[in-house]
Design a protein around this motif. Structure first.
Motif, short mmCIF file in Angstrom:
data_model
loop_
_atom_site.label_atom_id
_atom_site.label_comp_id
_atom_site.label_asym_id
_atom_site.label_seq_id
_atom_site.Cartn_x
_atom_site.Cartn_y
_atom_site.Cartn_z
N ALA A 1 13.23 5.06 7.26
CA ALA A 1 12.08 5.66 6.67
C ALA A 1 11.40 5.00 5.63
N ALA A 2 9.99 5.06 5.54
CA ALA A 2 9.49 4.61 4.28
C ALA A 2 9.15 5.86 3.25
N VAL B 1 14.26 13.78 0.20
CA VAL B 1 13.99 12.58 0.94
C VAL B 1 14.83 12.57 2.37
N ARG B 2 16.12 13.00 1.92
CA ARG B 2 17.17 13.19 3.22
C ARG B 2 16.47 13.91 4.24
N GLU B 3 15.86 15.03 3.94
CA GLU B 3 15.35 15.80 5.11
C GLU B 3 14.13 15.32 5.75
N GLN B 4 13.15 14.87 4.96
CA GLN B 4 12.11 14.30 5.52
C GLN B 4 12.30 12.89 6.25
N GLY B 5 13.35 12.07 5.43
CA GLY B 5 13.63 10.58 6.19
C GLY B 5 14.33 10.92 7.34
N ALA B 6 15.04 12.00 7.56
CA ALA B 6 15.83 12.03 8.99
C ALA B 6 14.94 11.95 10.31
N GLY C 1 12.46 10.01 10.33
CA GLY C 1 11.67 8.75 10.28
C GLY C 1 10.18 8.97 9.85
N GLY C 2 9.56 7.97 10.07
CA GLY C 2 8.04 8.13 9.40
C GLY C 2 7.98 7.75 8.02
N GLU D 1 18.43 2.23 4.20
CA GLU D 1 17.96 3.51 4.79
C GLU D 1 16.44 3.77 4.36
N TYR D 2 16.05 3.67 3.38
CA TYR D 2 14.70 4.09 2.95
C TYR D 2 13.97 2.74 2.14
N TRP D 3 12.83 2.40 2.94
CA TRP D 3 11.97 1.54 2.15
C TRP D 3 10.82 2.01 1.12
N SER D 4 10.81 1.84 -0.12
CA SER D 4 9.92 2.33 -0.99
C SER D 4 9.05 1.38 -1.08
N ALA D 5 7.82 1.75 -1.12
CA ALA D 5 6.50 0.82 -1.32
C ALA D 5 5.37 1.54 -1.65
N THR D 6 4.22 0.90 -2.09
CA THR D 6 3.08 1.59 -2.36
C THR D 6 2.62 1.93 -0.98
N TYR D 7 1.57 3.18 -1.17
CA TYR D 7 1.05 3.62 -0.06
C TYR D 7 0.15 2.49 0.67
N LEU D 8 -0.51 1.68 -0.03
CA LEU D 8 -1.45 0.77 0.83
C LEU D 8 -0.40 -0.19 1.49
N ASP D 9 1.02 -0.69 0.85
CA ASP D 9 1.73 -1.51 1.89
C ASP D 9 2.05 -1.03 2.89
N ILE D 10 2.40 0.48 2.82
CA ILE D 10 2.91 0.99 3.92
C ILE D 10 2.01 1.12 5.07
N VAL D 11 0.67 1.49 4.76
CA VAL D 11 -0.42 1.44 5.85
C VAL D 11 -0.49 0.05 6.36
N ARG D 12 -0.62 -0.92 5.41
CA ARG D 12 -0.84 -2.12 5.76
C ARG D 12 0.44 -2.46 7.22
#
Length: 482
Positions: free
Chosen positions: A29-30, A184-189, A191-192, A226-237
């Motif tokens: 997940a991001a 994070v764990r609940e929502q990350g499970a 995906g998305g 497990e979790y890719w942390s990034a700016t929202y702009l980078d996630i959208v890109r």
């Protein structure tokens, strides 16, 4: 949609859903960390903590807030270190109605702010942000999550100024570190994208304690696989351009509050469409709307124009037509006997040559009596209707398409069309394989619809529950990169 007889004319995240994006380094997940309003505690506590853990975040600046003016150099330095500065309007207008809104000043209420005024603000805000960080692309976060200005949806007027509207996230104020990690764990499970929004960190208002914030960041840093942390702009890109070899050409992310009629035309008709369908397609909000980041197409059991069911059908004919490309949508299907959702394409010359000579590419069809199967099918001269050239894609036993979102796509190149479900290739068509004439070298347009009944799916019975919804997270068209 499968055709039984020739049609003379054709008119045209989510809780519990498992997202199917792929993320850098195989992450499940991001994670988007956003900090709203431009507060001193964000610079004093949040930013140093992010730097210690090597994490990037988005700071949505309400540009008239004093910490922007007083600490401009620090915001600029944060952008230079890879953090995103997003637009949170100039004056943070919110609705003054409802409980807990007594703090909204009368001159800053959305009820007395026009859409045109907010558009002016958005443009001025982007110019100010450009002066701070030198960047052109920008994302927007709606203050208070409110959507109406002077009673009208304002995002449709602003959408062309931004790359994306950031969706709201769960309330974080006062949560412990363990509770933040659990989110994070609940929502990350699923995906998305996990969207967490903060205000004060160890101070200011709607605050999260410094220790709780630190515990969350330490967890994310320790679980980068497990979790890719990034700016929202980078996630959208990444979401819009992550398909290897394909470059985004067109999309509708359904981020606003109204259907974009520059992209889609609702069809209003109820003649059965050659399939003995039972619904009347309308353009009413009850049947088609944009809400919660999704296009909602809703089938209802109700008398309308001589029919006993209503639903919606959209087309891009005359608005968006393409020859070749990757055509993709992320959809959560409805369920029930007699329910027939589809994501498909028709030749743009259908008005001149008729069907099936125009060609038809069914990217995804599902009939309610087969809850774990979708079909990808080609129709053309000599292989139309029930003789279409197609193949099914089945989920594992016991799973149903109505239980979550899935990504359906075709990749169409000269002389070949390939079908995919959740990235899995399951069907290919070429001129030599189809039992008739190949008519797939001209522009096509897109359709989305939810039919009720018909020769192929059969008809609703006592087990069928209404209303039923087809939810579309996005529709995207990619072209082959050079």
């Amino acid at each position: 949609m499968k055709k039984i007889i020739v049609v003379c004319c054709v008119l045209l995240a989510l809780p519990g859903a498992r997202a199917l994006e792929t993320w850098p380094n195989g992450a499940r997940a991001a994670v988007s960390l956003a900090y709203d309003d431009a507060l001193d505690s964000q610079l004093d506590h949040a930013l140093p903590a992010l730097e210690r853990h090597g994490l990037k975040a988005t700071f949505y600046l309400a540009l008239a807030n004093p910490p922007v003016r007083r600490r401009l150099a620090e915001w600029r330095a944060a952008a230079q270190r890879g953090h995103e500065l997003g637009n949170h309007t100039l004056f943070h207008q919110c609705s003054g109605q409802g409980p807990g809104r007594a703090w909204v000043a009368p001159h800053r209420m959305l009820e007395s702010t026009s859409v045109a005024q907010l558009l002016d603000q958005a443009r001025v805000g982007n110019s100010m942000l450009h002066a701070i960080d030198g960047r052109q692309e920008r994302t927007f976060n709606a203050p208070c999550g409110d959507a109406l200005a002077a009673g009208q949806p304002y995002w449709p007027a602003l959408r062309d100024e931004f790359v994306a509207l950031r969706p709201p996230g769960p309330a974080t104020a006062g949560l412990s570190g363990a509770q933040l990690v659990a989110l994070v764990r609940e929502q990350g499970a699923r995906g998305g994208v996990v969207n967490l929004v903060f205000h004060g960190i160890g101070g200011d208002y709607l605050a999260v304690g410094k220790e709780a914030h630190e515990e969350l960041l330490a967890f994310l840093a320790a679980h980068r696989d497990e979790y890719w942390s990034a700016t929202y702009l980078d996630i959208v890109r990444h979401q819009r351009g992550a398909k290897p070899g394909w470059v985004l050409d067109w999309s509708d992310e359904f981020d606003g509050d109204a259907l974009d009629t520059r992209k889609w035309t609702p069809e209003v008709a109820g003649h059965g469409f050659g399939n003995n369908e039972m619904q009347f397609y309308t353009a009413r909000r009850e049947n088609v709307r944009v809400e919660g980041g999704n296009l909602v197409i809703e089938a209802r059991r109700e008398a309308w124009q001589g029919r006993q069911y209503t639903s919606a059908r959209l087309k891009t004919a005359g608005l968006v037509e393409r020859r070749y490309g990757r055509f993709e949508a992320r959809i959560k299907l409805p369920r029930g006997q007699g329910i027939w959702p589809a994501f498909w394409m028709l030749g743009a010359d259908i008005g001149k040559v008729g069907w099936p000579r125009s060609g038809e590419i069914d990217i995804m069809e599902n009939i309610g009596k087969e809850p774990g199967i979708v079909h990808g099918t080609l129709h053309g001269p000599g292989y139309s209707g029930e003789k279409g050239f197609g193949a099914p894609s089945a989920l594992a036993p016991g799973l149903q398409y109505a239980d979550g979102f899935h990504v359906f796509a075709v990749e169409w190149e000269p002389g070949e069309i390939r079908w995919y479900r959740d990235g899995r290739h399951y069907h290919t068509a070429r001129p030599a394989a189809v039992p008739g004439e190949w008519v797939f070298e001209q522009p096509f347009f897109l359709l989305l619809n939810l039919a009720v009944g018909g020769y192929w799916p059969g008809y609703p019975d006592a087990t069928t529950r209404f209303p039923q919804q087809m939810l579309v997270d996005y529709v995207r068209i990619y072209q082959k990169g050079q």
